[in-house]
Design a protein around this motif. Structure first.
Motif, PDB file in Angstrom:
ATOM      1  N   ASN A 114       0.875  -1.164  -0.145  1.00 50.43           N
ATOM      2  CA  ASN A 114      -0.172   0.098  -0.122  1.00 50.43           C
ATOM      3  C   ASN A 114       0.801   1.265   0.030  1.00 50.43           C
ATOM      4  OD1 ASN A 114      -2.661   1.190   0.231  1.00 50.43           O
ATOM      5  ND2 ASN A 114      -1.827   2.028   2.094  1.00 50.43           N
ATOM      6  N   SER A 115       1.996   1.212   0.792  1.00 52.94           N
ATOM      7  CA  SER A 115       2.956   2.302   1.079  1.00 52.94           C
ATOM      8  C   SER A 115       3.480   2.662  -0.481  1.00 52.94           C
ATOM      9  CB  SER A 115       4.030   1.993   1.929  1.00 52.94           C
ATOM     10  OG  SER A 115       4.764   3.110   2.004  1.00 52.94           O
ATOM     11  N   ASN A 116       4.072   1.541  -1.006  1.00 51.88           N
ATOM     12  CA  ASN A 116       4.618   1.673  -2.483  1.00 51.88           C
ATOM     13  C   ASN A 116       3.744   2.170  -3.423  1.00 51.88           C
ATOM     14  OD1 ASN A 116       7.013   0.464  -1.200  1.00 51.88           O
ATOM     15  ND2 ASN A 116       6.671  -1.507  -1.761  1.00 51.88           N
ATOM     16  N   LEU A 117       2.571   1.568  -3.345  1.00 57.70           N
ATOM     17  CA  LEU A 117       1.391   2.017  -4.278  1.00 57.70           C
ATOM     18  C   LEU A 117       1.315   3.493  -3.974  1.00 57.70           C
ATOM     19  CD1 LEU A 117      -0.682   1.195  -6.487  1.00 57.70           C
ATOM     20  CD2 LEU A 117      -2.262   0.723  -4.829  1.00 57.70           C
ATOM     21  N   CYS A 118       0.948   3.797  -2.710  1.00 54.19           N
ATOM     22  CA  CYS A 118       0.776   5.472  -2.694  1.00 54.19           C
ATOM     23  C   CYS A 118       1.976   6.215  -3.012  1.00 54.19           C
ATOM     24  CB  CYS A 118       0.568   5.788  -1.149  1.00 54.19           C
ATOM     25  SG  CYS A 118      -1.123   4.916  -0.397  1.00 54.19           S
ATOM     26  N   GLN A 119       3.259   5.886  -2.923  1.00 51.48           N
ATOM     27  CA  GLN A 119       4.263   6.700  -3.506  1.00 51.48           C
ATOM     28  C   GLN A 119       4.310   6.531  -4.908  1.00 51.48           C
ATOM     29  OE1 GLN A 119       7.744   4.741  -1.808  1.00 51.48           O
ATOM     30  NE2 GLN A 119       7.234   5.275   0.393  1.00 51.48           N
ATOM     31  N   LYS A 120       4.043   5.546  -5.655  1.00 47.35           N
ATOM     32  CA  LYS A 120       3.937   5.443  -6.941  1.00 47.35           C
ATOM     33  C   LYS A 120       2.727   6.298  -7.586  1.00 47.35           C
ATOM     34  CE  LYS A 120       6.004   1.005  -7.880  1.00 47.35           C
ATOM     35  NZ  LYS A 120       5.917  -0.343  -8.332  1.00 47.35           N
ATOM     36  N   MET A 121       1.633   6.483  -6.729  1.00 41.50           N
ATOM     37  CA  MET A 121       0.505   7.266  -7.067  1.00 41.50           C
ATOM     38  C   MET A 121       0.769   8.630  -6.952  1.00 41.50           C
ATOM     39  SD  MET A 121      -1.779   5.525  -8.371  1.00 41.50           S
ATOM     40  CE  MET A 121      -3.361   6.443  -8.255  1.00 41.50           C
ATOM     41  N   ASP A 122       1.522   9.023  -5.771  1.00 37.52           N
ATOM     42  CA  ASP A 122       2.071  10.373  -5.722  1.00 37.52           C
ATOM     43  C   ASP A 122       2.970  10.818  -6.645  1.00 37.52           C
ATOM     44  OD1 ASP A 122       0.510  10.441  -3.444  1.00 37.52           O
ATOM     45  OD2 ASP A 122       2.106   9.956  -2.030  1.00 37.52           O
ATOM     46  N   SER A 123       3.835   9.722  -7.029  1.00 37.02           N
ATOM     47  CA  SER A 123       4.650  10.186  -8.426  1.00 37.02           C
ATOM     48  C   SER A 123       4.183  10.445  -9.704  1.00 37.02           C
ATOM     49  CB  SER A 123       5.568   9.093  -8.325  1.00 37.02           C
ATOM     50  OG  SER A 123       6.497   9.283  -9.629  1.00 37.02           O
ATOM     51  N   ILE A 124       3.009   9.665 -10.020  1.00 33.07           N
ATOM     52  CA  ILE A 124       2.138   9.614 -11.158  1.00 33.07           C
ATOM     53  C   ILE A 124       1.349  11.102 -10.936  1.00 33.07           C
ATOM     54  CG2 ILE A 124       0.150   8.818 -12.318  1.00 33.07           C
ATOM     55  CD1 ILE A 124       1.227   5.901 -11.537  1.00 33.07           C
ATOM     56  N   GLY A 125       1.022  11.187  -9.516  1.00 34.24           N
ATOM     57  CA  GLY A 125       0.043  12.612  -9.540  1.00 34.24           C
ATOM     58  C   GLY A 125       1.002  13.833  -9.800  1.00 34.24           C
ATOM     59  N   GLY A 126       2.095  13.544  -9.245  1.00 32.58           N
ATOM     60  CA  GLY A 126       3.175  14.761  -9.592  1.00 32.58           C
ATOM     61  C   GLY A 126       3.494  14.890 -11.027  1.00 32.58           C
ATOM     62  N   LYS A 127       3.578  13.856 -11.862  1.00 32.28           N
ATOM     63  CA  LYS A 127       3.925  13.805 -13.379  1.00 32.28           C
ATOM     64  C   LYS A 127       2.901  14.453 -13.953  1.00 32.28           C
ATOM     65  CE  LYS A 127       7.474   9.887 -13.315  1.00 32.28           C
ATOM     66  NZ  LYS A 127       7.686   8.796 -13.664  1.00 32.28           N
ATOM     67  N   ILE A 128       1.459  14.025 -13.460  1.00 34.38           N
ATOM     68  CA  ILE A 128       0.576  14.364 -14.223  1.00 34.38           C
ATOM     69  C   ILE A 128       0.139  15.905 -13.908  1.00 34.38           C
ATOM     70  CG2 ILE A 128      -2.378  14.522 -13.890  1.00 34.38           C
ATOM     71  CD1 ILE A 128      -2.080  11.381 -13.392  1.00 34.38           C
ATOM     72  N   ASP A 129       0.389  16.509 -12.695  1.00 33.34           N
ATOM     73  CA  ASP A 129       0.378  17.914 -12.232  1.00 33.34           C
ATOM     74  C   ASP A 129       1.522  18.438 -13.192  1.00 33.34           C
ATOM     75  OD1 ASP A 129      -1.359  17.444 -10.417  1.00 33.34           O
ATOM     76  OD2 ASP A 129      -0.082  17.383  -8.735  1.00 33.34           O
ATOM     77  N   GLY A 130       2.740  17.829 -13.171  1.00 34.25           N
ATOM     78  CA  GLY A 130       3.500  18.691 -14.133  1.00 34.25           C
ATOM     79  C   GLY A 130       3.109  18.589 -15.512  1.00 34.25           C
ATOM     80  N   LEU A 131       2.657  17.459 -15.930  1.00 34.73           N
ATOM     81  CA  LEU A 131       2.207  17.569 -17.306  1.00 34.73           C
ATOM     82  C   LEU A 131       0.992  18.525 -17.752  1.00 34.73           C
ATOM     83  CD1 LEU A 131       2.052  16.095 -20.370  1.00 34.73           C
ATOM     84  CD2 LEU A 131       0.398  14.577 -19.477  1.00 34.73           C
ATOM     85  N   GLY A 132      -0.028  18.597 -16.573  1.00 34.19           N
ATOM     86  CA  GLY A 132      -1.020  19.842 -16.541  1.00 34.19           C
ATOM     87  C   GLY A 132      -0.370  21.117 -16.629  1.00 34.19           C
TER      88      GLY A 132
END
Length: 233
Positions: A114-132
């Motif tokens: 769950n922790s790893n998944l949350c970190q990956k989701m945060d990373s993906i979210g950051g990338k999405i924000d960067g892409l946005g």
């Protein structure tokens, strides 16, 4: 260099899935030996292998990660005996205790996932924000480009109007040139006509003059002949 380490770990290390944690690390580091619980509440590890691998094991098991809390580690290094062919997790407690501990291990793995998944989701979210942000920046550039295109279009329209106006003036000027050319043609025709008339008149005048001269010469010749005849007689 091959070494043997006899390790004793203190803290909240029993009934917390700690032995499974150590077993996994030892397997990945290619160490041989065993891990088991002791009656005093500690965990004992005996392992043999490369000295660097044993050092890495000691670093990785010194953790505070719920429900495990390592408070102290005692290590005694000796020469390896080669008596172990693999690494073993020794379970000597009753079935109920072992079942609860296995459940704790499963819960720990779930938390880690769950922790790893949350970190990956945060990373993906950051990338999405960067892409946005990049998309917003690109949108701004597109808007700016659109404004420039509109401005350029306005200039082109103005230039087109000027060209149309210039074309109209050229057409008017062309009409004037054509009119002037027509006048020149008319003048040329008149000059040609006058030239013909003058030439005709000159020709008539020349013919009249010649006829008159011929007549006068004839008269003079006749008079000279009469005078010559009178002189002779």
């Amino acid at each position: 260099m091959q070494k043997r380490a006899e390790i004793k770990v203190y803290g909240r290390v029993q009934k917390a899935g700690f032995r499974d944690f150590i077993d996994e690390i030892a397997f990945n580091l290619n160490l041989n030996g065993y891990v088991k619980n002791l009656d005093d509440g500690t965990v004992q590890v005996v392992c043999e292998g490369e000295e660097a691998a044993i050092s890495e094991l000691l670093q990785k098991i010194n953790v505070t990660q719920y429900p495990i809390r390592v408070e102290n580690i005692e290590v005694t290094c000796k020469e390896p005996t080669g008596e172990y062919g693999t690494f073993e997790l020794i379970r000597d407690e009753d079935l109920t205790t072992a079942t609860y501990e296995r459940m704790d291990v499963a819960a720990r793995y779930i938390r880690e996932m769950n922790s790893n998944l949350c970190q990956k989701m945060d990373s993906i979210g950051g990338k999405i924000d960067g892409l946005g942000g990049k998309m917003d920046s690109l949108g701004g550039k597109m808007d700016s480009l659109g404004g420039k295109i509109d401005f350029l279009g306005g200039k082109i329209d103005v230039l087109g109007g000027k060209i149309d106006s210039l074309g109209g003036k050229i057409d008017v000027f062309g009409g004037k040139v054509d009119s002037f050319g027509g006048k020149i043609d008319v003048l040329g025709n008149k000059i040609d006509l006058a030239r013909v008339e003058i030439t005709s008149e000159i020709r008539i005048s020349r013919e009249s003059l010649r006829s008159h001269l011929d007549e006068r010469i004839s008269v003079i010749e006749r008079e000279l002949a009469l005078i010559r005849a009178k002189v002779v007689t």
